[in-house]
Design a protein around this motif. Sequence first.
Motif, PDB file in Angstrom:
ATOM      1  N   ARG A   1     -13.556  38.007 -14.092  1.00 15.63           N
ATOM      2  CA  ARG A   1     -13.311  37.828 -12.737  1.00 15.63           C
ATOM      3  C   ARG A   1     -12.741  36.490 -12.473  1.00 15.63           C
ATOM      4  O   ARG A   1     -11.833  36.232 -11.567  1.00 15.63           O
ATOM      5  CB  ARG A   1     -14.418  38.264 -11.820  1.00 15.63           C
ATOM      6  CG  ARG A   1     -14.614  39.765 -11.885  1.00 15.63           C
ATOM      7  CD  ARG A   1     -16.003  39.872 -10.821  1.00 15.63           C
ATOM      8  NE  ARG A   1     -16.355  41.432 -11.084  1.00 15.63           N
ATOM      9  CZ  ARG A   1     -17.541  41.764 -10.397  1.00 15.63           C
ATOM     10  NH1 ARG A   1     -18.379  40.892  -9.807  1.00 15.63           N
ATOM     11  NH2 ARG A   1     -18.092  43.099 -10.793  1.00 15.63           N
TER      12      ARG A   1
ATOM     13  N   GLU B   1      -9.279  36.076 -14.044  1.00 21.65           N
ATOM     14  CA  GLU B   1      -8.398  36.868 -13.277  1.00 21.65           C
ATOM     15  C   GLU B   1      -7.972  35.682 -11.959  1.00 21.65           C
ATOM     16  O   GLU B   1      -6.821  35.724 -11.656  1.00 21.65           O
ATOM     17  CB  GLU B   1      -8.867  38.017 -12.803  1.00 21.65           C
ATOM     18  CG  GLU B   1      -8.913  39.188 -13.819  1.00 21.65           C
ATOM     19  CD  GLU B   1      -9.620  40.435 -13.403  1.00 21.65           C
ATOM     20  OE1 GLU B   1     -10.172  40.548 -12.441  1.00 21.65           O
ATOM     21  OE2 GLU B   1      -9.224  41.602 -14.113  1.00 21.65           O
ATOM     22  N   GLN B   2      -9.047  35.158 -11.457  1.00 22.21           N
ATOM     23  CA  GLN B   2      -8.778  34.518 -10.303  1.00 22.21           C
ATOM     24  C   GLN B   2      -7.889  33.283 -10.301  1.00 22.21           C
ATOM     25  O   GLN B   2      -7.034  32.880  -9.920  1.00 22.21           O
ATOM     26  CB  GLN B   2     -10.156  34.090  -9.542  1.00 22.21           C
ATOM     27  CG  GLN B   2      -9.945  33.144  -8.311  1.00 22.21           C
ATOM     28  CD  GLN B   2     -11.188  33.161  -7.540  1.00 22.21           C
ATOM     29  OE1 GLN B   2     -12.031  34.115  -7.553  1.00 22.21           O
ATOM     30  NE2 GLN B   2     -11.228  32.095  -6.645  1.00 22.21           N
TER      31      GLN B   2
ATOM     32  N   THR C   1      -6.043  32.867 -13.171  1.00 22.22           N
ATOM     33  CA  THR C   1      -4.425  33.068 -13.534  1.00 22.22           C
ATOM     34  C   THR C   1      -3.830  33.266 -12.430  1.00 22.22           C
ATOM     35  O   THR C   1      -2.585  33.018 -12.433  1.00 22.22           O
ATOM     36  CB  THR C   1      -4.514  34.360 -14.452  1.00 22.22           C
ATOM     37  OG1 THR C   1      -5.156  34.136 -15.527  1.00 22.22           O
ATOM     38  CG2 THR C   1      -3.535  34.904 -14.854  1.00 22.22           C
ATOM     39  N   ASN C   2      -4.233  34.171 -11.440  1.00 22.47           N
ATOM     40  CA  ASN C   2      -3.683  34.455 -10.192  1.00 22.47           C
ATOM     41  C   ASN C   2      -3.188  33.172  -9.231  1.00 22.47           C
ATOM     42  O   ASN C   2      -2.121  32.995  -8.728  1.00 22.47           O
ATOM     43  CB  ASN C   2      -4.440  35.427  -9.136  1.00 22.47           C
ATOM     44  CG  ASN C   2      -4.218  36.912  -9.644  1.00 22.47           C
ATOM     45  OD1 ASN C   2      -3.034  37.212  -9.849  1.00 22.47           O
ATOM     46  ND2 ASN C   2      -5.161  37.624  -9.504  1.00 22.47           N
ATOM     47  N   TYR C   3      -4.069  32.283  -9.426  1.00 23.11           N
ATOM     48  CA  TYR C   3      -3.798  30.908  -8.547  1.00 23.11           C
ATOM     49  C   TYR C   3      -2.668  30.096  -9.386  1.00 23.11           C
ATOM     50  O   TYR C   3      -1.708  29.747  -8.723  1.00 23.11           O
ATOM     51  CB  TYR C   3      -5.131  29.953  -9.134  1.00 23.11           C
ATOM     52  CG  TYR C   3      -4.824  28.771  -8.798  1.00 23.11           C
ATOM     53  CD1 TYR C   3      -4.898  28.170  -7.246  1.00 23.11           C
ATOM     54  CD2 TYR C   3      -4.762  27.559  -9.500  1.00 23.11           C
ATOM     55  CE1 TYR C   3      -4.666  26.881  -6.811  1.00 23.11           C
ATOM     56  CE2 TYR C   3      -4.613  26.251  -9.154  1.00 23.11           C
ATOM     57  CZ  TYR C   3      -4.496  25.729  -7.733  1.00 23.11           C
ATOM     58  OH  TYR C   3      -4.060  24.491  -7.386  1.00 23.11           O
TER      59      TYR C   3
ATOM     60  N   LEU D   1      -0.283  31.631 -11.145  1.00 25.71           N
ATOM     61  CA  LEU D   1       0.781  32.467 -10.682  1.00 25.71           C
ATOM     62  C   LEU D   1       1.122  32.187  -9.491  1.00 25.71           C
ATOM     63  O   LEU D   1       2.829  32.160  -9.358  1.00 25.71           O
ATOM     64  CB  LEU D   1       0.588  33.934 -11.057  1.00 25.71           C
ATOM     65  CG  LEU D   1       0.344  34.599 -12.488  1.00 25.71           C
ATOM     66  CD1 LEU D   1      -0.448  35.678 -12.641  1.00 25.71           C
ATOM     67  CD2 LEU D   1       1.822  34.292 -13.328  1.00 25.71           C
ATOM     68  N   GLU D   2       0.493  32.070  -8.616  1.00 26.31           N
ATOM     69  CA  GLU D   2       0.792  31.690  -7.105  1.00 26.31           C
ATOM     70  C   GLU D   2       1.637  30.294  -6.974  1.00 26.31           C
ATOM     71  O   GLU D   2       2.430  30.124  -6.231  1.00 26.31           O
ATOM     72  CB  GLU D   2      -0.247  31.935  -6.271  1.00 26.31           C
ATOM     73  CG  GLU D   2      -0.684  33.284  -5.740  1.00 26.31           C
ATOM     74  CD  GLU D   2      -2.135  33.297  -5.354  1.00 26.31           C
ATOM     75  OE1 GLU D   2      -2.377  32.121  -4.904  1.00 26.31           O
ATOM     76  OE2 GLU D   2      -2.597  34.288  -4.891  1.00 26.31           O
TER      77      GLU D   2
ATOM     78  N   MET E   1      -0.987  41.089 -16.053  1.00 26.58           N
ATOM     79  CA  MET E   1      -1.026  40.267 -14.761  1.00 26.58           C
ATOM     80  C   MET E   1       0.143  39.450 -14.833  1.00 26.58           C
ATOM     81  O   MET E   1       0.730  39.198 -13.669  1.00 26.58           O
ATOM     82  CB  MET E   1      -2.369  39.470 -14.684  1.00 26.58           C
ATOM     83  CG  MET E   1      -3.671  40.494 -14.404  1.00 26.58           C
ATOM     84  SD  MET E   1      -4.846  39.271 -14.436  1.00 26.58           S
ATOM     85  CE  MET E   1      -4.688  37.905 -12.989  1.00 26.58           C
ATOM     86  N   ILE E   2       0.333  38.612 -15.879  1.00 24.65           N
ATOM     87  CA  ILE E   2       1.195  37.594 -15.826  1.00 24.65           C
ATOM     88  C   ILE E   2       2.759  38.050 -15.865  1.00 24.65           C
ATOM     89  O   ILE E   2       3.698  37.897 -15.131  1.00 24.65           O
ATOM     90  CB  ILE E   2       1.256  36.808 -17.255  1.00 24.65           C
ATOM     91  CG1 ILE E   2      -0.085  36.026 -17.191  1.00 24.65           C
ATOM     92  CG2 ILE E   2       2.069  35.867 -17.515  1.00 24.65           C
ATOM     93  CD1 ILE E   2      -0.718  35.284 -18.365  1.00 24.65           C
TER      94      ILE E   2
ATOM     95  N   SER F   1       3.762  40.893 -14.830  1.00 24.72           N
ATOM     96  CA  SER F   1       4.217  41.812 -13.471  1.00 24.72           C
ATOM     97  C   SER F   1       4.537  40.782 -12.370  1.00 24.72           C
ATOM     98  O   SER F   1       5.079  41.186 -11.384  1.00 24.72           O
ATOM     99  CB  SER F   1       2.806  42.543 -13.098  1.00 24.72           C
ATOM    100  OG  SER F   1       1.717  41.562 -12.280  1.00 24.72           O
ATOM    101  N   LYS F   2       4.235  39.474 -12.482  1.00 23.98           N
ATOM    102  CA  LYS F   2       4.714  38.436 -11.704  1.00 23.98           C
ATOM    103  C   LYS F   2       5.946  37.777 -12.138  1.00 23.98           C
ATOM    104  O   LYS F   2       6.467  36.730 -11.599  1.00 23.98           O
ATOM    105  CB  LYS F   2       3.575  37.239 -11.385  1.00 23.98           C
ATOM    106  CG  LYS F   2       2.284  38.056 -10.611  1.00 23.98           C
ATOM    107  CD  LYS F   2       2.490  38.621  -9.398  1.00 23.98           C
ATOM    108  CE  LYS F   2       1.362  39.030  -8.559  1.00 23.98           C
ATOM    109  NZ  LYS F   2       0.034  38.076  -8.532  1.00 23.98           N
TER     110      LYS F   2
END
Length: 376
Positions: free
Chosen positions: A151, A154-155, A157-159, A161-162, A188-189, A191-192
């Motif tokens: 988790r 994931e958080q 990585t999303n940070y 990506l944003e 995840m990567i 898809s963005k």
Amino acid sequence: MSNIKQKFLKFIISFACIVLISACSQTDKPSARKNIAGQKGIDVAIVLPLSGPEAALGKEYAQMIKLGLSDGAKTKIRVTTYDSSNPETLSKSLDKILEDGVDIIIGPVYSEETKAVAEKVKGKGTIVISLSNNPVLADKQTYVFGHAPMRQLEQITNYFLEKKHQNYITLLPAGRYSNTISKILKDMITSKGAALARLEFYGTTPEDLEKSLRLVSDTVDTLNENDYELTRPVILLADDQSALETLLKHAQKFSLDKKAILAGDSRIDLNFSEPITTTFTGSLNIVNFDLPARSAQLGIKHISFIHTLAYDAGRLVGNSIGSNYSKTKFVEQLNSAEPFHGASGAIGFVDSIAQRKYDIIKKENGQYKSVSNEGN
């Protein structure tokens, strides 16, 4: 005169903490301590391995739980530690816990032990705060307080990506689990619209580790030469403390923290003689609560995330008990929509499973800074 007053105040505070938390050994008899000086207290049992191969860590976690209880307590709490090192010992511990009418259990860490505890206390009125991360074990009496490292990855990585970082590298130990993690991160990567430029799985020998870091360093150099948007590549790391320590030392050798972003979960927060810049998920409360210095005073050399969880479990329990214990009010507090701000992040329970929201923390030159709402 001012110094004398300050010393006297510190003495009073210290004495109050000692009275508030009674830390007892396994051989204590809680039933003989039900009323001390006419005061009714709350009985809390800590269930962790106190003998066998995991005894050293179990005792450290118990110390962190007691520290958290002391910080959060609003009423008198009697604490007894019980051994869970093997099924027979755990069963005897649970018999004693139920015989003494313990109100709350904190622990164990692992799923099998937590399952045994949950089954034993079912219908008995005792509330369990387990450090396990197995959601299957959660019910109205058993709260699952542990966390899944994935988790955190994931958080973070999303940070990134944003923040429009376009190139990613995973640096993980060889094995089936890492293959699964890499597949999740790749999905995840990509898809963005970003790229997972390299999946590097390293072996266990020092030579394997250095070889992997050299290959990653070469990949970073190539990516930086071809990146016209000047966003540094992000290297995602995850492993146990000893492997990460070796990896980060090699990363310093190749100046990876200067030409890329080293990111991961809170396990990469390690101290070196020459500081290395890392970005990870966690909470600045670990510094605000002065946990590194306070745990060092307890003889704990390194705080892992589970040490922090143990502290938070104690502090949450102490805080949720209130000035007068009521099981109903205690459970209502645990289930409250208002998050509990612990050393490991903002925590709330959904269906008796802990949900955490982490800060993104950058450690540079030994200094911590939250960058959750900033660019890089």
